[in-house]
Motif scaffolding. Structure first.
Motif, PDB file in Angstrom:
ATOM      1  N   PRO A 148       4.336 -21.702 -10.572  1.00 46.86           N
ATOM      2  CA  PRO A 148       3.456 -22.591  -9.788  1.00 46.86           C
ATOM      3  C   PRO A 148       4.237 -23.428  -8.790  1.00 46.86           C
ATOM      4  CG  PRO A 148       2.938 -22.714 -12.142  1.00 46.86           C
ATOM      5  CD  PRO A 148       4.221 -21.927 -12.015  1.00 46.86           C
ATOM      6  N   SER A 149       3.558 -23.821  -7.734  1.00 47.57           N
ATOM      7  CA  SER A 149       4.213 -24.589  -6.685  1.00 47.57           C
ATOM      8  C   SER A 149       4.692 -25.947  -7.170  1.00 47.57           C
ATOM      9  CB  SER A 149       3.249 -24.783  -5.501  1.00 47.57           C
ATOM     10  OG  SER A 149       2.054 -25.420  -5.939  1.00 47.57           O
ATOM     11  N   ASP A 150       4.013 -26.494  -8.214  1.00 50.88           N
ATOM     12  CA  ASP A 150       4.429 -27.793  -8.726  1.00 50.88           C
ATOM     13  C   ASP A 150       5.414 -27.674  -9.879  1.00 50.88           C
ATOM     14  OD1 ASP A 150       2.680 -26.664 -10.481  1.00 50.88           O
ATOM     15  OD2 ASP A 150       1.498 -28.480 -10.847  1.00 50.88           O
ATOM     16  N   SER A 151       5.906 -26.459 -10.127  1.00 50.63           N
ATOM     17  CA  SER A 151       6.866 -26.260 -11.200  1.00 50.63           C
ATOM     18  C   SER A 151       8.227 -26.815 -10.798  1.00 50.63           C
ATOM     19  CB  SER A 151       6.991 -24.765 -11.512  1.00 50.63           C
ATOM     20  OG  SER A 151       8.054 -24.521 -12.410  1.00 50.63           O
ATOM     21  N   PRO A 152       9.016 -27.315 -11.774  1.00 47.26           N
ATOM     22  CA  PRO A 152      10.369 -27.804 -11.449  1.00 47.26           C
ATOM     23  C   PRO A 152      11.237 -26.735 -10.811  1.00 47.26           C
ATOM     24  CG  PRO A 152       9.724 -28.505 -13.650  1.00 47.26           C
ATOM     25  CD  PRO A 152       8.685 -27.523 -13.192  1.00 47.26           C
ATOM     26  N   SER A 153      10.979 -25.471 -11.122  1.00 48.32           N
ATOM     27  CA  SER A 153      11.744 -24.377 -10.519  1.00 48.32           C
ATOM     28  C   SER A 153      10.762 -23.441  -9.819  1.00 48.32           C
ATOM     29  CB  SER A 153      12.534 -23.619 -11.591  1.00 48.32           C
ATOM     30  OG  SER A 153      11.669 -23.156 -12.605  1.00 48.32           O
ATOM     31  N   ASN A 154      10.483 -23.728  -8.578  1.00 45.61           N
ATOM     32  CA  ASN A 154       9.533 -22.935  -7.812  1.00 45.61           C
ATOM     33  C   ASN A 154      10.232 -21.682  -7.305  1.00 45.61           C
ATOM     34  OD1 ASN A 154       7.386 -22.017  -6.355  1.00 45.61           O
ATOM     35  ND2 ASN A 154       7.644 -23.463  -4.671  1.00 45.61           N
ATOM     36  N   HIS A 155      10.264 -20.658  -8.143  1.00 45.91           N
ATOM     37  CA  HIS A 155      10.998 -19.455  -7.810  1.00 45.91           C
ATOM     38  C   HIS A 155      10.148 -18.230  -8.106  1.00 45.91           C
ATOM     39  CE1 HIS A 155      14.883 -21.523  -7.262  1.00 45.91           C
ATOM     40  NE2 HIS A 155      14.524 -22.265  -8.290  1.00 45.91           N
ATOM     41  N   VAL A 156      10.507 -17.145  -7.469  1.00 46.20           N
ATOM     42  CA  VAL A 156       9.915 -15.846  -7.772  1.00 46.20           C
ATOM     43  C   VAL A 156      11.003 -14.977  -8.391  1.00 46.20           C
ATOM     44  CG1 VAL A 156       8.836 -13.775  -6.831  1.00 46.20           C
ATOM     45  CG2 VAL A 156       8.255 -16.016  -5.881  1.00 46.20           C
ATOM     46  N   ILE A 157      10.773 -14.504  -9.585  1.00 44.20           N
ATOM     47  CA  ILE A 157      11.705 -13.616 -10.267  1.00 44.20           C
ATOM     48  C   ILE A 157      11.204 -12.191 -10.072  1.00 44.20           C
ATOM     49  CG2 ILE A 157      12.777 -13.002 -12.461  1.00 44.20           C
ATOM     50  CD1 ILE A 157      12.322 -15.843 -13.392  1.00 44.20           C
ATOM     51  N   ASP A 158      12.008 -11.372  -9.440  1.00 45.39           N
ATOM     52  CA  ASP A 158      11.619 -10.010  -9.090  1.00 45.39           C
ATOM     53  C   ASP A 158      12.516  -9.038  -9.850  1.00 45.39           C
ATOM     54  OD1 ASP A 158      10.772  -7.668  -7.947  1.00 45.39           O
ATOM     55  OD2 ASP A 158      10.811  -8.412  -5.888  1.00 45.39           O
ATOM     56  N   ILE A 159      11.930  -8.270 -10.769  1.00 45.82           N
ATOM     57  CA  ILE A 159      12.677  -7.309 -11.576  1.00 45.82           C
ATOM     58  C   ILE A 159      12.255  -5.908 -11.173  1.00 45.82           C
ATOM     59  CG2 ILE A 159      13.183  -6.505 -13.906  1.00 45.82           C
ATOM     60  CD1 ILE A 159      12.516  -9.244 -14.947  1.00 45.82           C
ATOM     61  N   ARG A 160      13.199  -5.129 -10.711  1.00 46.77           N
ATOM     62  CA  ARG A 160      12.903  -3.736 -10.373  1.00 46.77           C
ATOM     63  C   ARG A 160      12.865  -2.908 -11.644  1.00 46.77           C
ATOM     64  NH1 ARG A 160      16.688  -1.208  -6.099  1.00 46.77           N
ATOM     65  NH2 ARG A 160      15.005   0.344  -6.204  1.00 46.77           N
ATOM     66  N   THR A 161      11.913  -2.010 -11.736  1.00 48.60           N
ATOM     67  CA  THR A 161      11.761  -1.168 -12.924  1.00 48.60           C
ATOM     68  C   THR A 161      11.998   0.290 -12.550  1.00 48.60           C
ATOM     69  OG1 THR A 161       9.366  -0.910 -12.556  1.00 48.60           O
ATOM     70  CG2 THR A 161      10.092  -2.758 -13.915  1.00 48.60           C
ATOM     71  N   PRO A 162      12.492   1.098 -13.532  1.00 55.49           N
ATOM     72  CA  PRO A 162      12.732   0.795 -14.944  1.00 55.49           C
ATOM     73  C   PRO A 162      13.853  -0.231 -15.141  1.00 55.49           C
ATOM     74  CG  PRO A 162      12.616   3.175 -14.599  1.00 55.49           C
ATOM     75  CD  PRO A 162      12.718   2.533 -13.246  1.00 55.49           C
ATOM     76  N   ASN A 163      13.666  -1.070 -16.187  1.00 53.31           N
ATOM     77  CA  ASN A 163      14.635  -2.110 -16.485  1.00 53.31           C
ATOM     78  C   ASN A 163      14.608  -2.389 -17.980  1.00 53.31           C
ATOM     79  OD1 ASN A 163      16.480  -4.414 -16.007  1.00 53.31           O
ATOM     80  ND2 ASN A 163      15.740  -4.263 -13.892  1.00 53.31           N
ATOM     81  N   PHE A 164      15.231  -3.478 -18.394  1.00 47.46           N
ATOM     82  CA  PHE A 164      15.314  -3.753 -19.826  1.00 47.46           C
ATOM     83  C   PHE A 164      15.122  -5.238 -20.108  1.00 47.46           C
ATOM     84  CE2 PHE A 164      19.569  -4.616 -18.344  1.00 47.46           C
ATOM     85  CZ  PHE A 164      20.008  -5.684 -19.129  1.00 47.46           C
ATOM     86  N   LEU A 165      14.768  -5.537 -21.350  1.00 45.04           N
ATOM     87  CA  LEU A 165      14.778  -6.908 -21.853  1.00 45.04           C
ATOM     88  C   LEU A 165      15.753  -6.981 -23.018  1.00 45.04           C
ATOM     89  CD1 LEU A 165      13.171  -7.206 -24.812  1.00 45.04           C
ATOM     90  CD2 LEU A 165      11.183  -6.893 -23.378  1.00 45.04           C
ATOM     91  N   ILE A 166      16.152  -8.171 -23.365  1.00 43.27           N
ATOM     92  CA  ILE A 166      17.073  -8.357 -24.487  1.00 43.27           C
ATOM     93  C   ILE A 166      16.459  -9.332 -25.472  1.00 43.27           C
ATOM     94  CG2 ILE A 166      18.383 -10.232 -23.406  1.00 43.27           C
ATOM     95  CD1 ILE A 166      20.931  -8.857 -24.619  1.00 43.27           C
TER      96      ILE A 166
END
Length: 566
Positions: free
Chosen positions: A41-59
């Motif tokens: 959200p725009s009012d979030s302390p960290s106004n960022h867009v996280i872009d993950i290209r797939t295929p990818n992984f989580l941990i």
């Protein structure tokens, strides 16, 4: 419990982050590439867009910590963008300690993850834990914590999600962990409960002393659903149908304005732990597993056997996805090898995998060493045998092997711009000298120059940590050995999926890209050992070193316990 939900809801910020999935190329079944975007959200302390290209992984994590990693390691690690937290590990206290965290993004803040670069998801159970559990009830799920089994109700889980505000929440699922096949009554109960529990999480947040809450709030909650149905294709189709069918009456009012459950679902999750442990799949003959153990376990001390994508597993995943929308991300947990990852991408079109198998390889002292696509001249190992997927650093042959961990990648210290061999950027192969001193007091500031002479900070690669050094650390039980191995293995996994995306995105014609990708997968299977025998040997060596601690005390105690059971 109503009071707990009220307090949790009142602490939520203006709204949840928005998760979108863009399918750049692909179809219902087959290799595909896309982008998973999380917009805060725009009012979030960290106004960022996280872009993950797939295929990818989580941990995954243990009590909110990536195994063997400190928070600094997580922040500096290459490729880690999605972290999953299993909330059951916090249930020994009532209420759980993380729920005391205040402010915005409490889950990120409590665990110390960077909200500008990390997507943090929240699940109740550890998806890699397939141990048999007490049966679930109509309104509760059995979860395991330090003090035994806890019953978590639907209201509890909804309260935890609203309080912790994860970027992604996993709906509760009634997964049977007993040996398959299961009765029709048990499967029917499983899919009915799972659908009802998903609907409960999708309920809108009531207006509570905060004008920011509305009926659209629930649509902003990013929910992944575990695809129920066990080892029955008909049960899996029935569950998928329950997600797509239009709701009426009280069921529609409960999740309004959603017309069907799938409208509130952000993605689909497949937990293979229970499937891998089922007799139905374990007994299915596969061409690549002759002479290998058929018993599979998620435990670190059990063999990490390779189970290729059998026709049975193929049919199960297709049955779940056949009637569902194509443009939603697909997550698979408890994959066991790079071969299985490539097969799932090629035959099913999976977008995200968990990195648990790579972490477990580090647990038993294996440094992964493979590359995709396989370059020319990298066809076979010594004596024209298939190459191992890694190095068992417990082996005595590495005691005087003073080279970096990987043959397929160069160390940063040895890399050159003209070299065609890629560089491994992990902390073990490419350690970086600090660009400035670490100050412990004001006196240190006065006695050091924070920048280089020309006023700029330069990143310099130090010589890599060698196999001989890691061999020494493992045999002396130094924790840093596993930290370096996890850092390395995660980078190798990231390089594998980067190679997949490069092939699938590097050709204008989609059909041509699929043909080339399938050919490269076959070549990978021909070059690298699909049975992963190096992991079996490493596991035995790991146990030998473990039992040698305390002049053999652990071995003697284990033998006593065995004698008592007999």
């Amino acid at each position: 419990m109503a009071q707990t939900q009220l307090e949790g809801a009142q602490r939520i910020g203006s709204r949840f982050p928005k998760l979108t999935f863009i399918l750049d190329r692909g179809k219902q079944f087959g290799p595909r590439v896309g982008r998973l975007c999380l917009t805060r959200p725009s009012d979030s302390p960290s106004n960022h867009v996280i872009d993950i290209r797939t295929p990818n992984f989580l941990i995954g994590t243990s009590r909110g910590a990536v195994p063997h990693f400190s928070r600094d390691h997580v922040h500096s690690a290459k490729g880690i963008s999605w972290i999953n937290v299993s909330f059951e590990s916090f249930l020994e206290q009532t209420p759980p300690v993380p729920t005391y965290q205040t402010g915005s993004q409490p889950l990120h803040n409590f665990l110390g993850f960077d909200s500008s670069k990390h997507i943090v998801s929240l699940s109740l159970r550890d998806p890699l834990d397939a141990r048999e559990m007490p049966p679930n009830g109509n309104s509760h799920v059995s979860a395991s914590c330090m003090r035994g089994v806890r019953k978590v109700t639907l209201a509890d889980w909804r309260s935890y999600v609203l309080t912790m505000q994860p970027d992604i929440a996993f709906a509760l699922s009634d997964t049977p962990f007993t040996v398959a096949p299961h009765s029709q009554k048990r499967l029917t109960k499983s899919i009915e409960r799972s659908a009802a529990w998903l609907a409960d999480l999708l309920r809108p947040v009531e207006n509570m002393m905060d004008d920011s809450f509305s009926e659209s709030t629930s649509a902003a909650l990013n929910v992944f659903v575990h695809m129920a149905g066990g080892t029955s294709t008909s049960a899996r189709r029935a569950f998928s149908h329950s997600l797509m069918e239009t709701l009426y009456g009280l069921e529609a009012d409960a999740v309004k304005p959603l017309l069907c459950l799938d409208e509130g679902v952000a993605g689909y999750a497949f937990d293979l732990a229970a499937l891998h442990n089922s007799e139905l799949l374990a007994q299915t003959p596969t061409p690549n597993t002759a002479g290998t153990p058929t018993s599979l376990s998620s435990s670190m001390i059990e063999p990490l056997s390779f189970l290729s994508l059998t026709p049975t597993l193929d049919e199960l995943l297709r049955a779940s996805l056949d009637s569902l929308p194509i443009a939603k991300p697909r997550l698979v947990t408890d994959v066991r090898s790079p071969h299985e990852i490539l097969c799932l991408i090629r035959d099913i079109g999976v977008d995200v995998f968990d990195a648990g198998w790579a972490v477990k390889a580090a647990d038993i002292g294996v440094a992964l060493d493979f590359i995709f696509p396989v370059p020319s001249g990298h066809d076979s190992g010594p004596n024209h045998c298939k190459r191992d997927i890694g190095h068992n650093l417990y082996d005595a042959k590495y005691a005087h092997d003073f080279v970096s961990l990987s043959d397929a990648f160069l160390a940063g210290h040895n890399g050159t711009s003209s070299s065609k061999t890629p560089v491994c950027p992990c902390a073990a192969c490419s350690p970086v000298a600090p660009t400035s001193p670490i100050y412990h007091s004001k006196v240190d500031v006065q006695s050091h120059q924070a920048q280089s002479d020309d006023g700029t900070s330069r990143e310099q690669f130090l010589p890599p940590f060698t196999r001989a050094y890691l061999h020494h650390l493992l045999h002396t039980h130094e924790m840093s050995a596993h930290t370096l191995l996890v850092a390395h293995n995660v980078v190798i996994l990231d390089a594998l999926l980067t190679g997949v995306r490069t092939i699938l995105s590097g050709h204008a014609d989609q059909n041509e890209a699929e043909v080339i990708f399938a050919r490269e997968v076959t070549r990978f299977e021909e070059v690298y050992d699909g049975a992963m025998s190096v992991l079996h040997t490493a596991r035995d060596n790991w146990k030998d070193v473990k039992y040698a601690r305390g002049k053999g005390r652990l071995l003697r105690e284990a033998q006593k316990e065995k004698d008592v059971r007999l």
